[in-house]
Enzyme design. Structure first.
Site, PDB file in Angstrom:
ATOM      1  N   ASP A   1     -15.908  44.238  39.193  1.00 12.43           N
ATOM      2  CA  ASP A   1     -14.815  43.373  38.722  1.00 12.43           C
ATOM      3  C   ASP A   1     -14.268  42.501  39.860  1.00 12.43           C
ATOM      4  O   ASP A   1     -14.764  41.405  40.079  1.00 12.43           O
ATOM      5  CB  ASP A   1     -13.708  44.224  38.067  1.00 12.43           C
ATOM      6  CG  ASP A   1     -12.901  43.458  37.027  1.00 12.43           C
ATOM      7  OD1 ASP A   1     -13.224  42.287  36.761  1.00 12.43           O
ATOM      8  OD2 ASP A   1     -11.935  44.028  36.483  1.00 12.43           O
TER       9      ASP A   1
ATOM     10  N   HIS B   1     -16.070  38.883  39.585  1.00 11.86           N
ATOM     11  CA  HIS B   1     -15.395  37.588  39.746  1.00 11.86           C
ATOM     12  C   HIS B   1     -15.459  37.221  41.219  1.00 11.86           C
ATOM     13  O   HIS B   1     -14.911  37.952  42.059  1.00 11.86           O
ATOM     14  CB  HIS B   1     -13.936  37.695  39.298  1.00 11.86           C
ATOM     15  CG  HIS B   1     -13.790  38.174  37.877  1.00 11.86           C
ATOM     16  ND1 HIS B   1     -13.755  37.318  36.808  1.00 11.86           N
ATOM     17  CD2 HIS B   1     -13.690  39.426  37.356  1.00 11.86           C
ATOM     18  CE1 HIS B   1     -13.631  38.018  35.680  1.00 11.86           C
ATOM     19  NE2 HIS B   1     -13.594  39.306  35.989  1.00 11.86           N
TER      20      HIS B   1
ATOM     21  N   HIS C   1     -14.548  38.938  28.123  1.00 14.15           N
ATOM     22  CA  HIS C   1     -13.740  40.142  28.322  1.00 14.15           C
ATOM     23  C   HIS C   1     -13.088  40.469  26.974  1.00 14.15           C
ATOM     24  O   HIS C   1     -12.525  39.582  26.321  1.00 14.15           O
ATOM     25  CB  HIS C   1     -12.622  39.887  29.330  1.00 14.15           C
ATOM     26  CG  HIS C   1     -13.061  39.821  30.767  1.00 14.15           C
ATOM     27  ND1 HIS C   1     -14.116  39.077  31.192  1.00 14.15           N
ATOM     28  CD2 HIS C   1     -12.548  40.432  31.867  1.00 14.15           C
ATOM     29  CE1 HIS C   1     -14.246  39.226  32.512  1.00 14.15           C
ATOM     30  NE2 HIS C   1     -13.301  40.037  32.950  1.00 14.15           N
TER      31      HIS C   1
ATOM     32  N   GLU D   1     -10.040  45.457  27.045  1.00 13.19           N
ATOM     33  CA  GLU D   1      -9.580  46.040  28.315  1.00 13.19           C
ATOM     34  C   GLU D   1      -8.122  46.454  28.087  1.00 13.19           C
ATOM     35  O   GLU D   1      -7.817  47.633  27.936  1.00 13.19           O
ATOM     36  CB  GLU D   1      -9.683  45.025  29.453  1.00 13.19           C
ATOM     37  CG  GLU D   1      -9.171  45.553  30.797  1.00 13.19           C
ATOM     38  CD  GLU D   1      -9.068  44.457  31.872  1.00 13.19           C
ATOM     39  OE1 GLU D   1      -9.095  43.266  31.543  1.00 13.19           O
ATOM     40  OE2 GLU D   1      -8.928  44.826  33.060  1.00 13.19           O
TER      41      GLU D   1
ATOM     42  N   HIS E   1     -20.533  42.135  36.132  1.00 13.53           N
ATOM     43  CA  HIS E   1     -19.107  41.847  35.927  1.00 13.53           C
ATOM     44  C   HIS E   1     -18.448  41.765  37.294  1.00 13.53           C
ATOM     45  O   HIS E   1     -18.007  42.770  37.852  1.00 13.53           O
ATOM     46  CB  HIS E   1     -18.489  42.954  35.052  1.00 13.53           C
ATOM     47  CG  HIS E   1     -17.068  42.686  34.664  1.00 13.53           C
ATOM     48  ND1 HIS E   1     -16.504  43.206  33.517  1.00 13.53           N
ATOM     49  CD2 HIS E   1     -16.091  41.968  35.268  1.00 13.53           C
ATOM     50  CE1 HIS E   1     -15.238  42.808  33.435  1.00 13.53           C
ATOM     51  NE2 HIS E   1     -14.968  42.073  34.489  1.00 13.53           N
TER      52      HIS E   1
HETATM   53 ZN    ZN Z   1     -13.154  41.028  34.852  1.00 13.29          ZN
END
Ligand code: ZN
Length: 330
Positions: free
Chosen positions: A270, A11, A189, A192, A9
């Protein structure tokens, strides 16, 4: 912590460190509304997911050429390798670039210049996962998949990211069906900031194999039971959760309870440039703040390889898993 691990995970746009942002801005003649890197770091105090996304999209303006994307990916891979990452499944957000007039080919081929050489240069195997922005329309997602068709030999799967609340997975049923028909792996996703129902919907409607984040599953015992039974991997990002105020302090993070419940958790970074740490930093943080011992840390690392899309190369997965077992904690 250099415990061998896979990062699932991540980006790539979220690995843009202030120093590189200023370097690329200078190279491309883009002016940033910050005096220097310190002033930019000051802007990294987020109230929630949306306030982070505003800065995240603003800084992307410095990414213009294949070389920019190559430099971005190489900078991440070097940092990840230094923290024990052996395999990385990397998200990118093409819509954010297409909207600025930067073509799909520039993004994918630029990233690939780094990823295609990553094993030799960094000792990290990689895959690329193309994410759709869920606050954009379903039509835009379909157009993005169409634009990616010439590059599918570079892309292993699709994901769904950006502002979650109000954008349920069902909105993207059609593009996920198309992606599945093209043989792409599917993740999203969910859970969250959005409710546990989004997790169920991502599994049932989008057919995803992993849930990114997913920590709000803990509000629904029946869902937890299902995730445990089906061994659905969750890609948790503890430092991100603190920075975006999903949890108040790391000590309140549900990770220990989730492991205790038998969920297949992994720990990831992330958007590490924005959230204060790369994969190994996240492992250090959960070790210190949550008291997770060596057995649990090894379990998290083992899960990361088991949950990775290495099905085409079981020999490699077995080798990585052996490295986890052989690792001697300092
Ligand atoms: Zn993310």
């Amino acid at each position: 912590m250099s415990l061998p691990k896979a990062e699932l995970h991540l980006h790539i746009e979220g690995t843009l460190e202030p120093e590189l942002a200023f370097e690329l801005a200078a190279r491309n003649g883009v002016s940033l509304p910050y005096a220097d890197t310190d002033a930019l770091r000051e802007a990294y105090r987020f109230a929630d997911l949306q306030s982070f996304l505003n800065l995240y999209y603003e800084l992307m303006a410095v990414l213009r050429t294949e070389r920019d994307f190559e430099d971005l990916a190489n900078a991440y891979l070097a940092r990840a390798a230094a923290q024990g990452v052996r395999h990385a499944e990397i998200f990118f957000d093409p819509q954010a670039h297409l909207a600025r007039g930067v073509g799909m080919g520039t993004v994918v081929e630029g990233l690939w210049r780094a990823l295609g050489n990553s094993e030799a240069a960094h000792g990290v195997s990689t895959q690329l996962i193309m994410c759709f922005l869920r606050d954009e329309s379903a039509e835009s997602a379909l157009e993005t998949l169409e634009a990616a068709k010439p590059y599918l030999d570079r892309i292993a799967g699709v994901g769904l990211d950006s502002a979650e609340v109000g954008h349920p997975p069902v909105k993207f049923r059609e593009v996920y069906d198309s992606a599945a028909a093209l043989g792409l792996r599917r993740v999203a996703h969910a859970g969250e900031e959005g409710p546990p129902e989004y997790i169920t919907e991502a599994l049932d409607v989008l057919g995803v194999e992993r849930i990114d984040h997913g920590l709000r599953c803990m509000e629904d015992p029946a869902l937890v039971e299902r995730l445990v039974r089906d061994r659905v991997p969750l890609t948790l990002c503890p430092l991100s959760n603190v920075r975006l105020r999903t949890v108040d302090v790391l000590g309140d993070h549900p990770l220990p309870a989730m492991l205790e419940a038998g969920l297949m958790c992994t720990v990831n970074s992330d958007d590490p440039a924005y959230f204060g740490g790369y994969a190994g930093d996240n492992f250090d943080a959960v070790h210190q703040a949550l008291g997770l011992g060596e057995d649990r840390l090894r379990e998290l690392a083992r899960n990361s390889f088991l949950a990775s899309f290495l099905d085409h190369d079981e020999e490699r997965r077995t080798r990585y898993l052996a490295e986890v077992e052989a690792y001697a904690f300092p």
